[in-house]
Design an enzyme around this catalytic site. Structure first.
Site, PDB file in Angstrom:
ATOM      1  N   GLY A 147       0.312  -1.322   0.041  1.00  0.00           N
ATOM      2  CA  GLY A 147      -0.014   0.152   0.136  1.00  0.00           C
ATOM      3  C   GLY A 147       0.884   1.433   0.015  1.00  0.00           C
ATOM      4  O   GLY A 147       1.784   1.296  -0.460  1.00  0.00           O
ATOM      5  N   ASP A 172      -7.872  -0.259   2.100  1.00  0.00           N
ATOM      6  CA  ASP A 172      -8.096   1.483   2.156  1.00  0.00           C
ATOM      7  C   ASP A 172      -8.990   2.113   0.545  1.00  0.00           C
ATOM      8  O   ASP A 172      -9.437   2.697   0.756  1.00  0.00           O
ATOM      9  CB  ASP A 172      -7.628   2.240   2.422  1.00  0.00           C
ATOM     10  CG  ASP A 172      -6.858   0.898   4.436  1.00  0.00           C
ATOM     11  OD1 ASP A 172      -7.819   0.457   4.287  1.00  0.00           O
ATOM     12  OD2 ASP A 172      -5.996   1.831   4.937  1.00  0.00           O
TER      13      ASP A 172
HETATM   14  O1  F6P Z   1      -4.323  -0.144   6.013  1.00  0.00           O
HETATM   15  C1  F6P Z   1      -5.072  -1.822   6.235  1.00  0.00           C
HETATM   16  C2  F6P Z   1      -5.824  -1.651   7.843  1.00  0.00           C
HETATM   17  O2  F6P Z   1      -6.212  -2.718   7.979  1.00  0.00           O
HETATM   18  C3  F6P Z   1      -6.210  -0.189   7.661  1.00  0.00           C
HETATM   19  O3  F6P Z   1      -7.552   0.007   7.788  1.00  0.00           O
HETATM   20  C4  F6P Z   1      -6.169  -0.081   9.494  1.00  0.00           C
HETATM   21  O4  F6P Z   1      -5.968   1.219   9.808  1.00  0.00           O
HETATM   22  C5  F6P Z   1      -5.001  -0.930   9.547  1.00  0.00           C
HETATM   23  O5  F6P Z   1      -4.388  -1.745   8.881  1.00  0.00           O
HETATM   24  C6  F6P Z   1      -4.342  -1.754  10.913  1.00  0.00           C
HETATM   25  O6  F6P Z   1      -3.399  -1.938  10.545  1.00  0.00           O
HETATM   26  P1  F6P Z   1      -2.980  -2.738  11.523  1.00  0.00           P
HETATM   27  O7  F6P Z   1      -2.841  -4.236  10.905  1.00  0.00           O
HETATM   28  O8  F6P Z   1      -1.278  -2.829  11.748  1.00  0.00           O
HETATM   29  O9  F6P Z   1      -3.639  -3.044  13.381  1.00  0.00           O
END
Ligand code: F6P
Length: 401
Positions: A147, A172
């Protein structure tokens, strides 16, 4: 020299010539092999999502089916694998049966771009280490699936002279340069299903329900799942909300006889007061923040101001889990195949994206560091307002269409 010696020397000469010839043709064969062989490294970085495996499978099949000799190195756990030289060789059988499999067969990790130039705890220069491993394995190209943060590092590696081709993954859908990222549609399906499930219990109890949807700082996921799930109020970061407008929308529904209200709230939703804070004020505000997330704050305020019963549901990482939906399977496979085409043509430095229903190549320097956000004036927002959906902000008027 007698006759026997003579024969012996002649035989030695013949054998020597034979050996030289064999060696020579082996060298030619190996040189030819070198020319037709391609060595590719592949890694998945950042938060995982559905269809990562489908995309890698697309790349691998495109390469293996091209009639070239391919050596495919899968770096483990994102950029970490490239930095520390942790990889496994991948063969066609590794890609068999993974089209429908969630997660990533290579593992992933978050390595913030802003720290990439900092040495690791042992003083290792991470960027130099990645370059070193790339050259050590004589790679022709790195295929990087990721991403926003991942693309910044991919572009850095391109600037450092490595051949890079990237693929846009994230639930996202916030990557600039592509209308769609893979993982997004599958996540929309899951978040929608969550809102669907909430409907019956919200109706039975006459409650206000908040479903908190992922999406980091952008609202695509919440907007789409909210419309698909029939949410009454949708709150996204791009449209700062006014709590009084939210209460008003709930009351309006009660007056019309609706016993319940469902809000789809983006995890990054923000009130108009908070949106007006300076960077420094915002930092202080977050340091003192007492709620687990914005939905709980909104729930408290609704309870306080309207006296209604409110419940919060957070599907969280389930939105990133499990099998990709058919759309993402097709989409990621197509992008993967197109990425293999770029590699075979030696066209590097691109993200394979999707614009106006066409698969396109987008220069990495154009993608890196840019966030794609929902345009509050876009037609989808206007259409949602026409459907009676409140964004907790300025109310719908047909004159704004
Ligand atoms: O970027 C993808 C995502 O799922 C976002 O929607 C969310 O804010 C973030 O990653 C959560 O990150 P992690 O898995 O590091 O908690």
């Amino acid at each position: 020299m007698d006759w026997n010696e003579d024969i012996f020397v002649s035989w030695c000469w013949v054998l020597l010539q034979f050996h030289i010839n064999m060696n020579h043709s082996a060298q030619i064969r190996s040189a030819k092999k070198e020319v037709s062989m391609i060595r590719i490294g592949m890694l998945t970085s950042g938060g995982d999502c559905q269809a990562l495996n489908a995309a890698m499978r697309g790349v691998a099949k495109g390469l293996f089916n091209a009639g070239k000799e391919v050596e495919l190195f899968g770096f483990l756990d994102g950029y970490k694998g490239l930095i520390y030289g942790k990889y496994k060789m991948l063969s066609p059988s590794d890609f068999s049966g993974i089209l429908t499999k969630g997660g990533t067969i290579l593992g992933s990790s978050r390595m913030p771009f802003k720290n990439m130039r900092d040495p690791d705890e042992n003083g290792l220069d991470k960027v130099e280490a990645m370059k070193h491993n790339y050259y050590k394995l004589s790679l022709d190209c790195l295929v990087i699936l990721g991403g926003n943060g991942t693309h910044k590092t991919a572009n850095l590696l391109r600037e450092e002279g490595l051949n890079v081709v990237t693929l846009p993954k994230t639930i996202d859908n916030d990557l600039w340069g592509t209308d769609m990222t893979f993982g997004f549609q599958s996540a929309v399906d899951i978040a929608t299903q969550c809102i669907d499930q909430i409907h019956t219990t919200a109706a039975s109890h006459g409650r206000v329900f908040i479903v908190e949807v992922m999406g980091h700082k952008v609202g695509y996921l919440t907007l789409n799942a909210g419309i698909a799930g029939g949410a009454d109020i949708i709150l996204i970061p791009e449209i700062p909300y006014d709590i009084n407008k939210i209460i008003k929308a709930i009351q309006k529904r009660s007056e019309r006889g609706s016993k319940f209200t469902i809000l789809a709230v983006a995890e990054g939703a923000i009130s108009k007061e908070v949106a007006a804070l300076s960077k420094k004020e915002f930092k202080k505000y977050m340091a003192d923040y007492k709620y687990p997330s914005v939905s709980y704050e909104i729930a408290d305020k609704i309870k306080e101001k309207s006296g209604m019963e409110v419940r919060v549901t957070v599907p969280g990482h389930t939105q990133r889990g499990g099998s990709p939906d058919p759309y993402d399977r097709v989409f990621a496979s197509r992008l993967g195949a197109e990425a293999s085409k770029l590699i075979l043509k030696g066209e590097y430095g691109y993200m394979v994206g999707y614009q106006n229903r066409e698969v396109v190549k987008v220069p990495l320097q154009d993608v890196a560091g840019k966030l794609k956000m929902v345009d509050p004036d876009s037609t989808i927002i206007k259409e949602a307002k026409m459907l009676g959906i409140s964004f907790g902000a300025v109310s719908y008027t047909h004159l704004t269409l």
